[in-house]
Design an enzyme around this catalytic site. Structure first.
Site, PDB file in Angstrom:
ATOM      1  N   HIS A  35      -0.878   0.638  -9.713  1.00  0.00           N
ATOM      2  CA  HIS A  35      -1.623  -0.287  -8.838  1.00  0.00           C
ATOM      3  C   HIS A  35      -2.307  -1.399  -9.639  1.00  0.00           C
ATOM      4  O   HIS A  35      -3.538  -1.507  -9.651  1.00  0.00           O
ATOM      5  CB  HIS A  35      -2.652   0.488  -7.988  1.00  0.00           C
ATOM      6  CG  HIS A  35      -3.045  -0.254  -6.740  1.00  0.00           C
ATOM      7  ND1 HIS A  35      -3.429   0.363  -5.574  1.00  0.00           N
ATOM      8  CD2 HIS A  35      -3.124  -1.583  -6.482  1.00  0.00           C
ATOM      9  CE1 HIS A  35      -3.731  -0.551  -4.653  1.00  0.00           C
ATOM     10  NE2 HIS A  35      -3.545  -1.735  -5.191  1.00  0.00           N
ATOM     11  N   GLU A  92      -2.503   7.931  -3.894  1.00  0.00           N
ATOM     12  CA  GLU A  92      -2.765   7.560  -5.289  1.00  0.00           C
ATOM     13  C   GLU A  92      -4.250   7.735  -5.623  1.00  0.00           C
ATOM     14  O   GLU A  92      -5.085   7.578  -4.733  1.00  0.00           O
ATOM     15  CB  GLU A  92      -2.328   6.104  -5.554  1.00  0.00           C
ATOM     16  CG  GLU A  92      -3.124   5.091  -4.775  1.00  0.00           C
ATOM     17  CD  GLU A  92      -2.654   3.647  -4.984  1.00  0.00           C
ATOM     18  OE1 GLU A  92      -1.446   3.370  -4.831  1.00  0.00           O
ATOM     19  OE2 GLU A  92      -3.530   2.813  -5.275  1.00  0.00           O
ATOM     20  N   ARG A 119       0.850  -1.193   0.000  1.00  0.00           N
ATOM     21  CA  ARG A 119       0.000   0.000   0.000  1.00  0.00           C
ATOM     22  C   ARG A 119       0.878   1.232   0.000  1.00  0.00           C
ATOM     23  O   ARG A 119       1.946   1.234   0.625  1.00  0.00           O
ATOM     24  CB  ARG A 119      -0.878   0.056   1.258  1.00  0.00           C
ATOM     25  CG  ARG A 119      -2.169  -0.721   1.199  1.00  0.00           C
ATOM     26  CD  ARG A 119      -3.174  -0.105   0.225  1.00  0.00           C
ATOM     27  NE  ARG A 119      -4.386  -0.909   0.130  1.00  0.00           N
ATOM     28  CZ  ARG A 119      -4.541  -1.947  -0.704  1.00  0.00           C
ATOM     29  NH1 ARG A 119      -3.584  -2.313  -1.523  1.00  0.00           N
ATOM     30  NH2 ARG A 119      -5.688  -2.608  -0.726  1.00  0.00           N
TER      31      ARG A 119
END
Ligand code: 8YV
Length: 326
Positions: A282, A264, A235
């Protein structure tokens, strides 16, 4: 019919499955802003989400809500205390993404160590003039030491890949894994300080909690080897991105591979001027079959938690099963 929100666009056939049981409000577009999300949750019995923040405020405004089903293994977007207080079940999608995510972590680590993105940019920019003995020298992966921070299911899948690369595996975790798993993975439990010092390639695969924000900051990066790489598939926020940018610029470490960023998709734009980092948006779990499996599992959880389907009342992946007993 019970009412559910599908907060993000997902596979149309999975939405059709949900329509067999529920009245579905499916968002076909961009992520819902916080106010809009709260408004559309207000009369819902359940929701299928992907990383959307489920806050105390959202829960207060949604009195019928029974379940929030996250299409992700990580669920740091859930305020678990508030979920428990409101008796709302949270579910996630573990296991089905282990191998795809580990594959991707491996690819990022390899790309960082062997400077694949950096050298590709060089070629695309038309800068390739001649062969040179010292062009894009990287760090070996075969035979090196893999450091895994967070030895959960994805960490273990990574460690299994290390066998084929003849790597030594060291790890740190909140608690040691079972001796038979350590033996199977040939993994040595070390302190976090030793992990940082000894790893040639450090991969972060730990869940994000309030306690581990910036657990990799300037001091931690300084304790790593100058030839080391850092890969984050966990993360954003676990790494202090500003400190990492400094460390990459100063060659405190050799390179990094990042799939996740604090804040993000609004990541620190200074990364764009750092050559020795591989940046991806991601996508570690993003294969067709894995994303399908995640979407279907998220749907299974939602259907079962709302008392429908073959597993009515018994969702496969409850995070806070205590609330089911109430
Ligand atoms: C998700 C992830 O795609 O599962 C996780 O925790 O990070 C990804 O696989 C992403 O979180 C969107 O929900």
């Amino acid at each position: 019919m019970k009412k559910v929100l599908v907060a993000r666009p997902i596979f149309p056939d999975v939405i059709e499955r949900l329509r067999q049981y529920f009245e579905v409000d499916a968002n076909p577009g961009a992520p819902l802003a916080a106010d809009e999300f709260a408004r559309r949750m207000a009369d819902r019995d359940g929701a299928l989400l992907a990383g959307d923040p489920v806050t105390a405020k959202v829960l207060e405004g949604a009195p019928n809500l029974k379940v929030v089903s996250n299409m992700a293994v990580g669920y740091n977007n859930f305020d678990m205390q508030a979920l428990n207080a409101h008796g709302v079940l949270g579910t996630n999608t573990p296991d089905v993404l282990n191998e795809s995510t580990a594959d991707f972590g491996w690819a990022l680590m390899m790309a960082a160590a062997r400077r694949i993105a950096e050298s590709e940019h060089f070629l695309r920019a038309g800068k390739w003039g001649t062969w040179s003995y010292d062009a894009f020298l990287g760090t070996d992966v075969y035979g090196a030491t893999l450091g895994v921070l967070g030895m959960g299911r994805i960490g273990q899948a990574l460690a299994r890949r290390a066998r084929g690369f003849n790597m030594r595996v060291i790890y740190h975790n909140r608690s040691r894994v079972a001796p038979e798993i350590e033996a199977e993975l040939n993994a040595e439990y070390v302190s976090k300080a030793d992990l940082l010092k000894r790893a040639d390639h450090l991969v972060l695969v730990l869940p994000y909690t309030a306690e581990n924000r910036h657990t990799i900051g300037a001091a931690e990066l300084a304790s790593m080897q100058p030839t080391a790489t850092l890969t984050n598939i966990a993360r954003g926020g676990i790494v202090d991105d500003a400190a990492l940018i400094q460390a990459l610029r100063n060659k405190t470490i050799a390179a990094a591979g990042l799939d996740v960023f604090e804040g993000e998709p609004n990541f620190n734009r200074d990364f764009l001027t750092v050559p020795n980092v591989v940046l991806t948006p991601h996508i570690a779990s993003a294969t067709e079959s894995t994303r399908r499996a995640m979407a279907n599992l998220a749907a299974d959880n939602l259907i079962a938690a709302l008392g429908e389907g073959p597993r009515a009342g018994n969702p496969p992946n409850p995070i806070n099963p205590e609330v089911l007993k109430k």
